[in-house]
Design an enzyme around this catalytic site. Structure first.
Site, PDB file in Angstrom:
ATOM      1  N   HIS A 235      -5.327  48.119  84.976  1.00 25.29           N
ATOM      2  CA  HIS A 235      -5.062  48.447  86.380  1.00 25.29           C
ATOM      3  C   HIS A 235      -4.156  47.381  86.980  1.00 25.29           C
ATOM      4  O   HIS A 235      -4.227  46.212  86.583  1.00 25.29           O
ATOM      5  CB  HIS A 235      -6.371  48.526  87.176  1.00 25.29           C
ATOM      6  CG  HIS A 235      -6.232  49.291  88.446  1.00 25.29           C
ATOM      7  ND1 HIS A 235      -5.839  48.706  89.624  1.00 25.29           N
ATOM      8  CD2 HIS A 235      -6.400  50.612  88.722  1.00 25.29           C
ATOM      9  CE1 HIS A 235      -5.784  49.630  90.565  1.00 25.29           C
ATOM     10  NE2 HIS A 235      -6.121  50.792  90.048  1.00 25.29           N
TER      11      HIS A 235
ATOM     12  N   ARG B 189     -15.438  53.475  90.446  1.00 29.15           N
ATOM     13  CA  ARG B 189     -15.362  54.939  90.471  1.00 29.15           C
ATOM     14  C   ARG B 189     -15.604  55.484  89.054  1.00 29.15           C
ATOM     15  O   ARG B 189     -16.204  56.542  88.882  1.00 29.15           O
ATOM     16  CB  ARG B 189     -13.989  55.388  91.011  1.00 29.15           C
ATOM     17  CG  ARG B 189     -13.753  54.906  92.445  1.00 29.15           C
ATOM     18  CD  ARG B 189     -12.324  55.149  92.908  1.00 29.15           C
ATOM     19  NE  ARG B 189     -11.357  54.474  92.055  1.00 29.15           N
ATOM     20  CZ  ARG B 189     -10.049  54.657  92.099  1.00 29.15           C
ATOM     21  NH1 ARG B 189      -9.531  55.507  92.977  1.00 29.15           N
ATOM     22  NH2 ARG B 189      -9.243  53.995  91.291  1.00 29.15           N
TER      23      ARG B 189
HETATM   24  N1  CMX Z   1      -3.222  49.417  76.770  1.00 30.81           N
HETATM   25  C1  CMX Z   1      -2.401  48.567  76.120  1.00 30.81           C
HETATM   26  N2  CMX Z   1      -1.654  47.641  76.748  1.00 30.81           N
HETATM   27  C2  CMX Z   1      -1.797  47.554  78.054  1.00 30.81           C
HETATM   28  C3  CMX Z   1      -2.666  48.389  78.789  1.00 30.81           C
HETATM   29  C4  CMX Z   1      -3.401  49.335  78.085  1.00 30.81           C
HETATM   30  N3  CMX Z   1      -4.214  50.205  78.705  1.00 30.81           N
HETATM   31  N4  CMX Z   1      -2.589  48.070  80.090  1.00 30.81           N
HETATM   32  C5  CMX Z   1      -1.681  47.078  80.175  1.00 30.81           C
HETATM   33  N5  CMX Z   1      -1.191  46.775  78.944  1.00 30.81           N
HETATM   34  C6  CMX Z   1      -0.134  45.845  78.610  1.00 30.81           C
HETATM   35  C7  CMX Z   1       1.124  46.217  79.379  1.00 30.81           C
HETATM   36  O1  CMX Z   1       1.842  47.215  78.672  1.00 30.81           O
HETATM   37  C8  CMX Z   1       1.849  44.911  79.407  1.00 30.81           C
HETATM   38  O2  CMX Z   1       2.403  44.702  78.116  1.00 30.81           O
HETATM   39  P1  CMX Z   1       3.707  43.766  77.880  1.00 30.81           P
HETATM   40  O3  CMX Z   1       3.346  42.424  78.427  1.00 30.81           O
HETATM   41  O4  CMX Z   1       3.887  43.805  76.408  1.00 30.81           O
HETATM   42  O5  CMX Z   1       4.806  44.439  78.656  1.00 30.81           O
HETATM   43  C9  CMX Z   1       0.715  43.899  79.568  1.00 30.81           C
HETATM   44  O6  CMX Z   1      -0.480  44.573  79.114  1.00 30.81           O
HETATM   45  C10 CMX Z   1       0.505  43.444  80.988  1.00 30.81           C
HETATM   46  O7  CMX Z   1       0.300  44.581  81.841  1.00 30.81           O
HETATM   47  P2  CMX Z   1      -0.685  44.460  83.090  1.00 30.81           P
HETATM   48  O8  CMX Z   1      -0.085  43.481  84.039  1.00 30.81           O
HETATM   49  O9  CMX Z   1      -2.069  44.219  82.620  1.00 30.81           O
HETATM   50  O10 CMX Z   1      -0.666  45.931  83.684  1.00 30.81           O
HETATM   51  P3  CMX Z   1       0.305  46.538  84.819  1.00 30.81           P
HETATM   52  O11 CMX Z   1      -0.175  46.106  86.153  1.00 30.81           O
HETATM   53  O12 CMX Z   1       1.733  46.280  84.490  1.00 30.81           O
HETATM   54  O13 CMX Z   1       0.062  48.103  84.622  1.00 30.81           O
HETATM   55  C11 CMX Z   1      -1.260  50.057  84.300  1.00 30.81           C
HETATM   56  C12 CMX Z   1      -1.150  48.718  85.032  1.00 30.81           C
HETATM   57  C13 CMX Z   1      -2.435  50.847  84.840  1.00 30.81           C
HETATM   58  C14 CMX Z   1       0.030  50.882  84.538  1.00 30.81           C
HETATM   59  C15 CMX Z   1      -1.451  49.761  82.794  1.00 30.81           C
HETATM   60  O14 CMX Z   1      -2.650  49.056  82.612  1.00 30.81           O
HETATM   61  C16 CMX Z   1      -1.435  51.021  81.946  1.00 30.81           C
HETATM   62  O15 CMX Z   1      -0.347  51.476  81.547  1.00 30.81           O
HETATM   63  N6  CMX Z   1      -2.626  51.576  81.627  1.00 30.81           N
HETATM   64  C17 CMX Z   1      -2.726  52.802  80.861  1.00 30.81           C
HETATM   65  C18 CMX Z   1      -2.345  54.018  81.694  1.00 30.81           C
HETATM   66  C19 CMX Z   1      -3.395  54.317  82.777  1.00 30.81           C
HETATM   67  O16 CMX Z   1      -4.586  54.227  82.544  1.00 30.81           O
HETATM   68  N7  CMX Z   1      -2.944  54.709  83.968  1.00 30.81           N
HETATM   69  C20 CMX Z   1      -3.849  55.042  85.067  1.00 30.81           C
HETATM   70  C21 CMX Z   1      -3.724  54.048  86.195  1.00 30.81           C
HETATM   71  C22 CMX Z   1      -4.705  54.392  87.289  1.00 30.81           C
HETATM   72  C23 CMX Z   1      -4.344  53.773  88.621  1.00 30.81           C
HETATM   73  O17 CMX Z   1      -3.337  53.025  88.727  1.00 30.81           O
HETATM   74  O18 CMX Z   1      -5.070  54.055  89.577  1.00 30.81           O
END
Ligand code: CMX
Length: 430
Positions: free
Chosen positions: A309, A318
């Site tokens: 997130h 939730r």
């Molecule tokens: N699986 C694998 N890698 C993940 C990950 C996951 N679920 N979540 C984050 N990472 C990785 C990112 O790709 C990023 O990788 P790099 O450093 O190699 O680029 C690294 O961890 C850092 O990311 P972060 O700062 O932790 O996450 P962000 O704030 O950039 O993104 C989110 C948040 C939700 C988009 C991301 O965790 C994600 O893509 N999750 C999976 C999709 C998902 O569940 N979406 C629903 C979101 C619901 C909501 O926002 O309410």
């Protein structure tokens, strides 16, 4: 006992005075500084607007008017609307007065259905949903009274009137879109003896002999009702509303943002992922099989849907509320069991992997699998359900902003050339 309007009428002078005093005393106080990365990076983390309906804390999740969402999961969505608008939960008579107000306004004009049925059958449900809300602009009290020269102190009353009209009609409109989309007989009318969530469940027309689908829908509508003010749909709605466009124009615009794959469409991705696992392993995989599958996915550079997130750093409360519902209502369902097993296995793997800042599940990791269990299997419809719920927050924010006279949103933009100059000379834009 006070109706929503009476309660707001009582509160608004104090809210206005408080805000005025705050600006008088601390108008030049710095709230947030903006770096170049934030300017080019979607303004992430910049505190630039006020939203009193809710806040999202990294270690607690959604907090609605100082109450953690975990303590609100048994509340009806209508109660949440009263809470979002006023900061307190309604007593029983206040709630039934609000429900009556909604029932009174629930009829959907025929031209809305004519508009929707003129669209090709393969139109996206979110496009139809946004169009229907937009079409209702013809009914806008705000628009009409503005044209008649309404005093600005009365804007909030007209915004409340339009908000109630929108919310009252949304379950009928949204269920009608589902029926059109799935080839069921024509949309049905609201049953004024039912609450908002149960009525919506009934109009969708899915079998529900136990009443659990209605319970799930109420829970869904309550949990998704708001997520502070800076997310794409809330911020878009706020921006459009700040131009004194009617609530119909503003909420429809907010829905167009919600329809984006980076915002409201994520829940359907998560369900695809769970169903992919179910198909690959012909059922529920063992923890070891699941662990190998997740590691393989991470090594391929893919994310694990439903985990991580932008703000949260704990299991989304939730998710916890939906999980408790699933344990009670459909613990043996294979899809739910895969979600449950993913929850047991994935956070540890993501921690070892070390990339995601938040290794815990978000709400989308589970919501789709519960809807799927109860027979709501049209993935592209899920965002409409989300939109019905999020309209509660959008409308509450609009009403409060019109009450406080929040001015038109107009941040300044800079050109890339200006940024280059700023980096070169370390000077700021005047
Ligand atoms: N699986 C694998 N890698 C993940 C990950 C996951 N679920 N979540 C984050 N990472 C990785 C990112 O790709 C990023 O990788 P790099 O450093 O190699 O680029 C690294 O961890 C850092 O990311 P972060 O700062 O932790 O996450 P962000 O704030 O950039 O993104 C989110 C948040 C939700 C988009 C991301 O965790 C994600 O893509 N999750 C999976 C999709 C998902 O569940 N979406 C629903 C979101 C619901 C909501 O926002 O309410």
């Amino acid at each position: 006992m006070r109706t929503l309007k009476e309660e707001l009428n009582e509160q608004i002078p104090r809210l206005r005075a408080e805000l005025h005093d705050l600006v008088q005393r601390g108008g030049s106080t710095i709230v947030s500084e903006v770096t170049l990365s934030q300017v080019v990076g979607g303004m992430r983390g910049v505190a630039g607007l006020v939203c009193d309906t809710s806040t999202v804390e990294p270690d607690k999740g959604l907090i609605v008017r100082n109450i953690p969402i975990s303590k609100l999961s048994a509340r009806k969505p209508e109660e949440m609307f009263y809470l979002l608008c006023t900061g307190r939960l309604p007593v029983a008579r206040e709630l039934s007065a609000l429900e009556e107000e909604l029932h009174r306004r629930s009829a959907v004009p025929a031209y809305v259905w004519d508009t929707l049925s003129a669209m090709p059958a393969d139109s996206h449900p979110m496009t139809l949903f946004s169009m229907a809300i937009l079409a209702l602009e013809r009914e806008s009290v705000f628009h009409r009274r503005y044209e008649e020269g309404m005093h600005k102190e009365e804007y909030w009353e007209a915004a409340l009137e339009d908000s109630l009209a929108i919310l009252a009609k949304l379950p009928t409109i949204a269920s009608g879109i589902y029926r059109i989309h799935t080839g069921k007989p024509a949309p049905v009318s609201s049953d004024t003896t039912l609450d908002w969530g149960a009525d919506y469940a009934r109009m969708l027309g899915l079998a529900d002999s136990t009443g659990e689908f209605a319970n799930l829908l109420r829970l869904y509508l309550t949990l998704h009702c708001d997520h502070e003010g800076g997310n794409v749909s809330a911020f878009t709605c706020h921006t459009v509303g700040s131009a004194l466009s009617s609530p119909m124009l503003a909420v429809s615009a907010g829905m167009n943002g919600l329809a984006g794959p980076l915002h409201g469409l994520a829940n359907q991705e998560c369900l695809h992922f769970v169903l992919e696992i179910k198909e690959k392993f012909a059922g529920v995989p063992s923890p070891q099989q699941l662990s190998d599958f997740i590691w393989a996915r991470l090594k391929d550079g893919a994310v694990i849907p439903g985990y991580g997130h932008a703000v949260l750093r704990v299991t989304d409360p939730r998710f916890v509320a939906f999980h408790a519902f699933g344990e009670r209502a459909c613990a043996e369902d294979e899809t739910f069991r895969i979600v449950d097993r993913l929850y047991a296995v994935t956070p540890g793997i993501l921690q070892q992997h070390g990339h995601a800042k938040d290794p815990w599940p978000n709400v989308d990791a589970i919501s789709g699998s519960l809807l799927y269990h109860f027979g709501l299997k049209q993935f592209d419809y899920y965002t409409v359900l989300f939109g019905v719920s999020r309209a509660l927050g959008m409308c509450a924010q609009l009403i409060l902003n019109r009450a406080l006279g929040t001015p038109i949103v107009r941040p300044r933009s800079v050109t890339t050339e200006q940024l280059k100059g700023i980096v070169g000379s370390e000077r700021r834009v005047a």
